[in-house]
Design a protein around this motif. Structure first.
Motif, PDB file in Angstrom:
ATOM      1  N   ALA A   1     177.646  76.667  29.302  1.00  0.00           N
ATOM      2  CA  ALA A   1     178.129  76.588  30.892  1.00  0.00           C
ATOM      3  C   ALA A   1     178.480  77.985  31.062  1.00  0.00           C
ATOM      4  O   ALA A   1     179.100  78.885  30.392  1.00  0.00           O
ATOM      5  CB  ALA A   1     179.291  75.743  30.674  1.00  0.00           C
ATOM      6  N   PRO A   2     178.208  78.307  32.456  1.00  0.00           N
ATOM      7  CA  PRO A   2     178.630  79.740  33.010  1.00  0.00           C
ATOM      8  C   PRO A   2     180.094  79.855  33.067  1.00  0.00           C
ATOM      9  O   PRO A   2     180.786  78.817  33.327  1.00  0.00           O
ATOM     10  CB  PRO A   2     178.081  79.722  34.404  1.00  0.00           C
ATOM     11  CG  PRO A   2     177.767  78.237  34.836  1.00  0.00           C
ATOM     12  CD  PRO A   2     177.685  77.486  33.445  1.00  0.00           C
TER      13      PRO A   2
ATOM     14  N   ASP B   1     172.245  74.767  27.528  1.00  0.00           N
ATOM     15  CA  ASP B   1     173.204  74.074  27.423  1.00  0.00           C
ATOM     16  C   ASP B   1     174.587  74.861  27.301  1.00  0.00           C
ATOM     17  O   ASP B   1     175.678  74.272  27.246  1.00  0.00           O
ATOM     18  CB  ASP B   1     173.218  73.477  25.960  1.00  0.00           C
ATOM     19  CG  ASP B   1     173.036  74.485  24.876  1.00  0.00           C
ATOM     20  OD1 ASP B   1     172.822  75.674  25.288  1.00  0.00           O
ATOM     21  OD2 ASP B   1     173.334  74.029  23.502  1.00  0.00           O
TER      22      ASP B   1
END
Length: 123
Positions: A112-113, A110
């Motif tokens: 985010a990069p 969950d």
């Protein structure tokens, strides 16, 4: 208290090893190995080894002096153990790899990069 006992035991072990090294390298080596007779330059190099493995040195020296050593079979036990050691080492590698794969951490899905940027040049 226990650290002092460990230090004392190590000192006693080393002192006994020093005595064995002195006796073996001056008297014993000439008696059990005819190739070592007159070769005195390499004997100081053996002192650290004899300090560490003096019980084995005494055991082998006594076996040679009493004539109970079987010269032909001197390498049989290590050679017999090589196969067992190879199988055990292979099993350890397999178990280690399997354990590493089963307990590895997974990345949280969950999050985010985030794209990294180059640092600003110093002015």
């Amino acid at each position: 208290m226990s650290a002092g006992a460990i230090i004392m035991a190590a000192q006693i072990y080393t002192l006994i090893g020093a005595g064995v090294a002195a006796l073996f390298l001056t008297i014993g080596m000439d008696r059990i190995d005819e190739d070592a007779r007159g070769a005195y330059a390499f004997r100081p190099l053996l002192i650290p080894a004899v300090l560490l493995i003096w019980p084995l040195v005494i055991w082998r020296w006594l076996r040679e002096e009493t004539g109970t050593a079987r010269w032909q079979a001197r390498h049989s036990p290590p050679r017999a153990a090589h196969g067992v050691a190879a199988v055990l080492m292979a099993l350890v590698v397999i178990v280690t790899l399997a354990t590493a794969l089963t307990i590895r951490q997974t990345w949280p899905a969950d999050i985010a990069p985030v794209q990294l940027t180059a640092p600003e040049p110093a002015q």
